[in-house]
Write a protein that holds these residues in place. Structure first.
Motif, short mmCIF file in Angstrom:
data_model
loop_
_atom_site.label_atom_id
_atom_site.label_comp_id
_atom_site.label_asym_id
_atom_site.label_seq_id
_atom_site.Cartn_x
_atom_site.Cartn_y
_atom_site.Cartn_z
N MET A 1 0.84 -1.17 0.00
CA MET A 1 0.00 0.00 0.00
C MET A 1 0.89 1.24 0.00
O MET A 1 1.79 1.38 0.81
CB MET A 1 -0.90 0.00 1.23
N ILE A 3 1.20 5.34 0.39
CA ILE A 3 0.52 6.45 1.04
C ILE A 3 1.32 7.73 0.83
O ILE A 3 2.54 7.75 1.02
CB ILE A 3 0.36 6.18 2.55
N TYR A 32 4.00 0.58 5.90
CA TYR A 32 3.54 0.91 4.55
C TYR A 32 4.61 1.70 3.80
O TYR A 32 5.53 2.26 4.40
CB TYR A 32 2.25 1.73 4.60
N ASP A 60 -2.30 4.86 -3.10
CA ASP A 60 -3.58 4.28 -2.70
C ASP A 60 -4.35 5.24 -1.79
O ASP A 60 -5.57 5.28 -1.82
CB ASP A 60 -3.35 2.95 -1.98
N TYR A 61 -3.61 5.96 -0.95
CA TYR A 61 -4.22 6.90 -0.01
C TYR A 61 -3.40 8.18 0.04
O TYR A 61 -2.18 8.14 -0.12
CB TYR A 61 -4.29 6.31 1.40
N ILE A 62 -4.09 9.29 0.29
CA ILE A 62 -3.44 10.57 0.50
C ILE A 62 -3.93 11.11 1.83
O ILE A 62 -5.14 11.21 2.06
CB ILE A 62 -3.78 11.58 -0.62
N ILE A 63 -3.00 11.44 2.70
CA ILE A 63 -3.33 12.02 4.00
C ILE A 63 -2.91 13.48 3.98
O ILE A 63 -1.75 13.80 3.73
CB ILE A 63 -2.63 11.28 5.15
#
Length: 78
Positions: A1, A3, A32, A60-63
């Motif tokens: 994953m 990020i 990750y 997959d993800y953006i914070i």
């Protein structure tokens, strides 16, 4: 994953400043694949620039982390 972390000092890599603790992005990177673009003291505009300077389709993800809605962009620190 994969990020992507963008934002201000709450997400910045303080480990680079030889702090005695790891920040949450560093702890996240133990499990990750994390790219941390956060920087201390940036405005919302600079956070936006962090986002658009990166091909976020690779993640997959953006914070997004920011502390105050009223931080404004200035060219020079007073």
């Amino acid at each position: 994953m994969k990020i992507l972390v963008i934002g201000d000092s709450f997400a910045a890599d303080w480990n680079m400043l030889e702090q005695p603790y790891l920040g949450w992005p560093n702890l996240l990177s133990e499990k990750y694949d994390v790219l941390n673009l956060a920087q201390a003291g940036v405005s919302q505009y600079k956070i936006y620039k962090q986002l658009v300077s990166t091909d976020f389709s690779k993640f997959d993800y953006i914070i997004v982390c920011f502390t105050n809605d009223y931080r404004v962009h200035i060219k020079e620190h007073p």
